[in-house]
Design a protein around this motif. Structure first.
Motif, PDB file in Angstrom:
ATOM      1  N   ASP A 386      32.393  44.037  13.969  1.00  0.00           N
ATOM      2  CA  ASP A 386      31.619  45.362  13.714  1.00  0.00           C
ATOM      3  C   ASP A 386      30.581  46.017  13.123  1.00  0.00           C
ATOM      4  O   ASP A 386      30.010  46.541  14.515  1.00  0.00           O
ATOM      5  N   TRP A 387      29.877  45.479  12.066  1.00  0.00           N
ATOM      6  CA  TRP A 387      29.095  46.052  11.895  1.00  0.00           C
ATOM      7  C   TRP A 387      27.883  45.722  11.907  1.00  0.00           C
ATOM      8  O   TRP A 387      27.084  46.398  12.430  1.00  0.00           O
ATOM      9  N   ILE A 388      27.940  43.661  12.129  1.00  0.00           N
ATOM     10  CA  ILE A 388      27.139  43.643  12.843  1.00  0.00           C
ATOM     11  C   ILE A 388      26.434  43.830  13.621  1.00  0.00           C
ATOM     12  O   ILE A 388      25.393  43.737  14.264  1.00  0.00           O
ATOM     13  N   ALA A 389      27.357  43.849  14.513  1.00  0.00           N
ATOM     14  CA  ALA A 389      27.269  44.519  16.291  1.00  0.00           C
ATOM     15  C   ALA A 389      26.679  45.755  16.120  1.00  0.00           C
ATOM     16  O   ALA A 389      26.020  45.825  17.334  1.00  0.00           O
ATOM     17  N   LEU A 390      26.979  46.873  15.708  1.00  0.00           N
ATOM     18  CA  LEU A 390      26.637  47.996  15.639  1.00  0.00           C
ATOM     19  C   LEU A 390      24.967  48.746  15.200  1.00  0.00           C
ATOM     20  O   LEU A 390      24.019  48.689  16.093  1.00  0.00           O
ATOM     21  N   THR A 391      24.568  47.240  14.138  1.00  0.00           N
ATOM     22  CA  THR A 391      23.221  47.395  13.773  1.00  0.00           C
ATOM     23  C   THR A 391      22.258  46.589  14.634  1.00  0.00           C
ATOM     24  O   THR A 391      21.165  47.175  15.743  1.00  0.00           O
ATOM     25  N   LEU A 392      23.365  45.965  15.304  1.00  0.00           N
ATOM     26  CA  LEU A 392      22.333  44.624  17.009  1.00  0.00           C
ATOM     27  C   LEU A 392      22.296  45.955  17.977  1.00  0.00           C
ATOM     28  O   LEU A 392      20.924  46.359  18.669  1.00  0.00           O
ATOM     29  N   ARG A 393      23.361  47.031  17.722  1.00  0.00           N
ATOM     30  CA  ARG A 393      23.377  48.385  18.897  1.00  0.00           C
ATOM     31  C   ARG A 393      21.866  48.593  18.972  1.00  0.00           C
ATOM     32  O   ARG A 393      20.597  49.031  19.408  1.00  0.00           O
ATOM     33  N   ARG A 394      21.760  48.898  16.735  1.00  0.00           N
ATOM     34  CA  ARG A 394      20.645  50.055  16.950  1.00  0.00           C
ATOM     35  C   ARG A 394      19.254  49.666  16.803  1.00  0.00           C
ATOM     36  O   ARG A 394      18.054  49.891  17.261  1.00  0.00           O
TER      37      ARG A 394
END
Length: 826
Positions: A386-394
């Motif tokens: 989930d953290w990796i996905a949030l960085t992907l979004r950013r």
């Protein structure tokens, strides 16, 4: 047991049986024995015993087996006093030790010591090369012993920071110019030996103030053998023993073991305090880390190697002549010494905060990436994803807002990191570049995991996601550099063309001595297959290139227009099937621009050629991948610097293969990129300009485009020849049938009979074909005479027609006018 062990056990009995009358500090025993009765060959072995201060039993000092203490003194064995030493097997006259630091048990090294007693030079009469056989032999024997010892350790436990020390007994009179050659001789065996340095203790002749000759001790340090590069320095002998590794040095060696650069070493290279000692400009570094809120980056003052996350963040500033106040970037540096840079909440928080900082301060982000992917542990699981996905979004939000992320892949990138790389640099809207080296690879799943799961892999990770076979040909990696240092230098060159000082609109204009009004016709034309041109002026000359149909080398025209004292930088050079689009970062009149040229000669295809596709890439034609490259280049330039296009475009390829491979989609992407372009576009027709390519580069798409055509160019919906063959086919047929030669041949064929009739019909067919070809030319000429570049000027499709000698000054003027329209208002 070995022979020396048998001798030591036997000698211990002799010593214990002796009464020396008083305690002894040390007893040295040298034994010479015959090893071959036939030849009388002798062998000398040595053991040393020490007795306690109270006169107790003698105990062998195993450190000095076959090493006389006086020789140990000459070899400066005392310099290893900070280590617990164990003697390892080695050839005669080579002394190999395994050392563990007293203060740091993790500091485990190998030390090889040898004495060189012969420095006779030997010259090769053929090549003139001078070598020193005994010096080379002793060093290579020591390295071979070291490699043999290393093979006994598991790969992850092999000692590093190993050292080879040679004590040279003869006077050292070897010129310093020969030192690199001597070091190179050790290169093959030094690879993989974990060698920190080679140390030579020498005695150099010199003359004192009274003119008397003397010898002075010197130490030659040769570092980097078997690694990225060799450096040599000479110093006086130091007074201290070898120090154990610091925390920083240990991390540096761990990074070397993984073959990835250590963040703080990268910083030292990119931000030298004094540019005179470096190939990089003077720079500064300010480390950043999360504030107490866990969301905001603030400056921190701490020693190197104290980072807790697997990522180091900071501000890198390089001071250049063009930007003397400094080019500042937000730098992300993966730390390979901690989980090989794997990713979890701490790393993602810092990346997200770095992107927010860069957006707030209008700074580019540069990322030196190595990562083994998401953290896999017993204590954490899907929350890491989930953290990796949030960085992907950013990353998506940052790049869609115009942010620039430039990535140097410094080692293996697995899983989440390659997806981050893709979101930052590979999509159609992104501006950043991705640079790879021979040590770089991007894989979603590593080879070992693929093999274990039964999936398809390759011989190694480079075969899955290296530059040569995958990332370069598919256009996802934009640049290749032979080493990490070269990759960093290339990234700085990229900033020369693209860096915008916060508060300014365009990259700063650079100094150039190339006159703006230089006549491009005098520039050389590269010798390439398919053309005999030697000067660019021949491309525009009606005598050498009638109807502008002769093939020519577009790169030669591009180089003629750009500044002669600034070398262009070509992006996506290895993109397979995208050969007909050439993308340069260059300066014209000192103005940094993206320059796109469309190749104007036939280019052979590489690899498999489908039956329903063109056998070669034809001149002036956009194929699917070259269309995609062109669109990506335009998008990457938008909002940053001007775009210049030198066009010889007959249109898009319409073969079944191209249609199957998304020709319509990628061609349409060019139109969208031009429509959305933020900045001036300067478009010059240098030869021909037809078809769908006219549409996607039309002035109707954007008001910021200036279009000129060089005298003698052609611009129309379609070229005269294809127009005559398709649109005006009926007119051609009618003219052919009415031609007196065809009428006469037809009459003769109708009047003939028998065998003569067949001959007359054959003659009619030949005459009709010849006349039809002639009429095709006539109609084509008529079409071209009507749809001239002058007509395009009259209807507003072209702004201006220029003489060939005005090409460079017109482009510079158009750039200056276009940039003035986009200048920021106060």
């Amino acid at each position: 047991r070995t022979e020396i062990e048998d001798l030591a056990a036997e000698a211990a009995g002799w010593v214990d049986a002796c009464d020396f009358g008083r305690p002894l500090h040390r007893l040295d025993l040298t034994v010479t024995s015959i090893v071959d009765d036939d030849t009388g060959a002798l062998r000398t072995q040595h053991v040393t015993f020490r007795q306690g201060p109270e006169g107790g039993p003698f105990v062998e000092d195993r450190l000095y087996r076959n090493l006389h203490p006086m020789l140990g003194k000459r070899l400066d064995l005392w310099r290893l006093s900070n280590f617990d030493l164990e003697r390892l097997p080695s050839p005669e006259d080579v002394y190999l030790f395994s050392g563990v630091a007293h203060e740091n048990p993790k500091d485990h090294r190998l030390f090889a010591l040898a004495e060189v007693r012969d420095l006779v030079a030997v010259r090769d009469e053929t090549t003139g090369t001078v070598t020193y056989p005994r010096l080379g032999r002793m060093g290579l024997q020591a390295l071979a012993a070291m490699r043999t010892a290393l093979a006994t350790y598991p790969p992850k436990e092999r000692p590093v920071a190993n050292r080879l020390v040679l004590s040279i007994r003869p006077t050292w009179d070897i010129p310093s110019s020969r030192l690199p050659g001597l070091a190179a001789a050790y290169e093959p065996l030094a690879r993989g030996a974990g060698l920190e340095k080679l140390v030579l203790h020498v005695q150099v002749p010199e003359t004192d103030a009274d003119g008397r000759p003397s010898l002075r001790e010197k130490v030659i340090h040769v570092e980097g053998i078997g690694r990225s590069g060799t450096s040599i320095r000479v110093s006086d002998p130091g007074p201290n023993p070898i120090r154990p590794l610091t925390r920083y040095a240990q991390k540096l060696l761990t990074a070397r073991r993984f073959g990835a650069p250590y963040p703080y070493e990268v910083v030292q290279m990119l931000a030298p305090a004094d540019a005179r000692s470096s190939t990089f400009p003077r720079g500064t570094w300010v480390e950043l880390d999360l504030d107490e809120d866990g969301e905001t980056l603030v400056p921190v003052d701490r020693p190197p190697a104290e980072n807790t996350a697997h990522l180091v963040v900071g501000l890198l500033t390089s001071f250049t002549d063009v930007v003397p106040e400094g080019m500042t970037r937000v730098a992300l540096l993966s730390d390979p010494t901690q989980g090989l840079g794997n990713l979890a909440e701490p790393e993602c928080r810092r990346v997200n905060a770095a992107l927010a900082y860069a957006a707030d301060h209008r700074l580019p982000v540069e990322w030196y990436a190595v990562s083994s992917g998401a953290l896999i542990a017993m204590e954490s699981g899907t929350e890491n994803m989930d953290w990796i996905a949030l960085t992907l979004r950013r990353l998506i939000e940052f790049t869609q807002a115009g942010g620039e992320v430039n990535i140097v892949v410094t080692g293996i990138n697995v899983g989440g990191q390659p997806y981050w790389n893709a979101e930052a640099t590979m999509l159609m809207h992104t501006r950043g570049v991705l640079v790879m080296t021979p040590a770089s690879a991007m894989v979603l799943t590593g080879k070992q995991a693929l093999d274990f799961s039964g999936a398809i892999s390759a011989e190694d990770n480079f075969g899955i996601g290296g530059y040569d076979r995958v990332m370069g040909p598919n256009g996802q990696a934009q640049y290749w550099a032979p080493s990490f240092r070269d990759a960093c230098a290339l990234l700085l060159r990229h900033y020369e063309f693209t860096y915008v000082v916060p508060g300014e609109r365009f990259p700063r204009r650079q100094r150039t001595t190339d006159p703006v009004r230089r006549d491009v016709r005098d520039a050389p034309h590269r010798s390439v297959p398919g053309t005999t041109f030697t000067r660019v002026g021949e491309v525009f000359d009606a005598r050498t290139n009638p109807d502008r149909k002769q093939p020519f080398d577009m790169r030669s025209v591009m180089r003629a227009v750009t500044d002669a004292d600034h070398e262009p930088l070509e992006r996506w050079r290895e993109w397979l099937h995208a050969d007909t689009s050439v993308v340069w970062d260059a300066t014209i009149g000192g103005i940094p621009v993206c320059l796109i040229g469309l190749e104007s000669r036939t280019v052979p295809r590489k690899g498999f050629v489908p039956a329903d596709g063109p056998p070669s890439w034809t001149s002036g034609t956009l194929f699917p991948q070259s269309s995609r490259k062109t669109a990506r280049a335009i998008n990457a330039t938008s909002g940053n610097r001007p775009l210049v296009v030198l066009a010889n475009l007959s249109g898009f390829d319409g073969s079944p293969e191209s249609m199957r491979r998304w020709q319509l989609e990628y061609g349409a992407e060019i139109g969208r990129a031009v429509t959305n372009f933020d900045g001036p576009i300067v478009f010059v027709v240098v030869s021909r300009y037809h078809g769908g390519a006219f549409v996607v580069f039309s002035k109707a798409l954007t008001e910021s485009m200036a279009i000129a055509a060089v005298e003698g160019s052609y611009a129309s919906v379609i070229g005269g020849a294809p127009a005559a063959a398709t649109v005006f086919a009926r007119e051609v047929k009618q003219r052919t049938e009415k031609d007196p030669r065809v009428v006469a041949a037809r009459s003769e064929a109708e009047a003939a009979s028998g065998l003569d009739a067949a001959k007359k019909r054959h003659a009619l067919a030949r005459t009709t074909a010849a006349v039809r070809s002639e009429k095709l030319g006539e109609v084509a000429e008529e079409f071209d005479s009507i749809h001239t570049i002058e007509r395009a000027l009259r209807v507003g499709s072209v702004d201006e027609i220029i003489a060939p000698d005005e090409l460079r000054p017109w482009v510079v003027g158009a750039l200056e006018r276009g940039m003035a329209a986009f200048a920021p208002t106060s």
